[in-house]
Enzyme design. Structure first.
Site, PDB file in Angstrom:
ATOM      1  N   HIS A  71       0.808  -1.222   0.000  1.00 27.87           N
ATOM      2  CA  HIS A  71       0.000   0.000   0.000  1.00 27.87           C
ATOM      3  C   HIS A  71       0.837   1.265   0.000  1.00 27.87           C
ATOM      4  O   HIS A  71       0.283   2.358   0.056  1.00 27.87           O
ATOM      5  CB  HIS A  71      -0.917  -0.002   1.225  1.00 27.87           C
ATOM      6  N   CYS A  72       2.173   1.128  -0.046  1.00 28.73           N
ATOM      7  CA  CYS A  72       3.017   2.330   0.069  1.00 28.73           C
ATOM      8  C   CYS A  72       3.980   2.520  -1.090  1.00 28.73           C
ATOM      9  O   CYS A  72       3.877   3.474  -1.845  1.00 28.73           O
ATOM     10  CB  CYS A  72       3.808   2.281   1.382  1.00 28.73           C
ATOM     11  N   ILE A  73       4.942   1.626  -1.223  1.00 27.54           N
ATOM     12  CA  ILE A  73       6.070   1.866  -2.122  1.00 27.54           C
ATOM     13  C   ILE A  73       5.646   2.008  -3.588  1.00 27.54           C
ATOM     14  O   ILE A  73       6.177   2.867  -4.293  1.00 27.54           O
ATOM     15  CB  ILE A  73       7.150   0.775  -1.949  1.00 27.54           C
TER      16      ILE A  73
END
Length: 434
Positions: free
Chosen positions: A273-275
């Site tokens: 969900h981030c990188i």
């Protein structure tokens, strides 16, 4: 007594009524930490199933064991609801909703806007609001602040507004919500002070910064740093492959240098969900300022090509053994975006599986954490590895879960394409490494 003193007393005395909007991988662990230290916590989520499970003490988040959640739910210290009217009775609200990208790579702020509209309806003097959802620098001041100041209340005087980037690493046994340093920046110094005081009640290390923009940029720097370095090492992996060099051995040897080097490892693509998402918030924002984020765009392109590279690798490995990819049985080992968790968001396994099906391969998978998988045209159930490996023309390791018996896999499989170096230590002509 002014609003700040009243709220400060409530926080220090554990009398503040704490609210968390969004009970996912970020929100639920945060709600649990504040409930554990004695706050009355209300979680708000539009998903009725999530609310019901929280109230039953049945956790759906890996980092929150049932044995931790159940006593809090049973005691009523932590409860969940789908009713945003509960905000009227809260003293603090943490916003932990998703912030995906649109297909055009620009931020989808709809979840944040929707949550803030509900909060604004019930905003009252003495409330602390903290956005934790990852977003572009300027969101808190440019988007949230005008919504909350549309009436008579003013930030820093009547209510307090901050940004604090979530830094959750799902499945990490060492660093979790309680001991990951918590960065927080407010729209005024008083807001920062109040946000830091709040977090210090439940978290071990709080890092105040001078503004919401600094706090917003912190998260983007962290994940852009990782994305670019992963892109670099993915490109290096392709270069080494062409030159017949073992990239994994190169990285291990380089990592013996005690200074000036940090190892990153290649893989089948970025997930989570981030990188894969956060750096493009920064890229989008810089375009608004007339600046081109070249490193981000290039790394994004390289990382985005890795699933295609993996499928080509599978096809070439099959060809060398006299087998076409079309109609071949390809078994994918692991579909979560990283090892030992159940999260499939942005998982490169999904891209690899879609590409394989487009080339007419027959695809199956094993994953102890993901019993069923549905994504676009894919709708599959997990197959036990013991059954699938002997029948597969190729087993491709996408996620190196600890539960897999790699020695047994080597005995059973005809061909293994290893994108994670999970077969490190094994030598066999069956193994084709990234």
């Amino acid at each position: 007594m002014d609003c700040s003193q009243t709220l400060q007393d409530k926080i220090v005395n554990r009398a503040a009524r704490v609210g968390v909007v969004g009970l996912g991988y970020v929100g639920l662990p945060l709600a649990v930490e504040f409930a554990r230290v004695g706050f009355q916590v209300t979680g708000i989520d539009l998903n009725e199933s999530k609310a019901a499970r929280v109230n039953a003490g049945d956790s759906y988040v890996t980092d929150v064991p049932d044995e931790v959640l159940k006593p809090l739910a049973s005691a009523g210290t932590l409860r969940a609801t789908t009713d945003f009217r509960e905000i009227a009775g809260l003293d603090t609200v943490n916003i932990c909703v998703p912030t995906p990208l649109r297909k055009t790579k620009d931020p989808d702020m709809s979840y944040i806007v929707s949550a803030c509209q509900e909060i604004a309806r019930h905003l009252h003097p003495g409330m602390l609001i903290i956005l934790e959802s990852t977003t572009y620098p300027g969101t808190t001041d440019e988007l949230l602040l005008p919504m909350f100041e549309s009436g008579q209340l003013r930030a820093g005087k009547d209510f307090f507004l901050c940004f604090s980037p979530e830094r959750v690493d799902p499945g990490n046994p060492t660093f979790q919500t309680s001991n990951i340093p918590k960065v927080v920046g407010g729209v005024t110094p008083k807001c920062t002070e109040m946000g830091a005081l709040f977090y210090r009640q439940a978290l071990q290390n709080v890092v105040p910064v001078s503004s919401t923009q600094v706090a917003e940029m912190v998260k983007l720097l962290e994940n852009t740093f990782r994305m670019i370095n992963i892109g670099m090492v993915n490109e290096l992996a392709m270069m080494c492959d062409r030159m017949g060099i073992d990239v994994w051995e190169v990285i291990d040897a380089a990592a013996t240098k005690p200074f000036g080097f940090m190892p990153f490892y290649p893989g089948p693509g970025l997930g989570g969900h981030c990188i894969p998402i956060d750096p493009f918030y920064l890229s989008w924002k810089t375009r608004q300022a007339g600046i081109e984020a070249r490193f981000i765009e290039l790394a994004g392109y390289i990382n985005g090509q890795m699933p295609h590279y993996v499928v080509d690798k599978i096809q070439n490995a099959l060809n060398e053994r006299g087998k076409a990819l079309k109609d071949a049985q390809v078994h994918v080992l692991g579909v979560a975006y990283k090892k030992d968790i159940d999260d499939v968001r942005e998982s490169p396994a999904l891209d690899v599986m879609h590409l394989l099906t487009r080339r007419r391969a027959k695809v199956s998978y094993s994953d102890p954490f993901v019993p069923e998988l549905e994504s676009d045209s894919l709708k599959l159930r997990a197959v036990p590895l013991e059954e699938a490996a002997p029948e597969a023309d190729c087993v491709v390791i996408i996620t190196n879960h600890s539960a897999f018996d790699y020695g047994r896999l080597l005995e059973q499989a005809q061909l293994i394409v290893d994108t994670r170096n999970a077969m490190k230590g094994f030598q066999s002509p069956k193994i084709v490494r990234l």
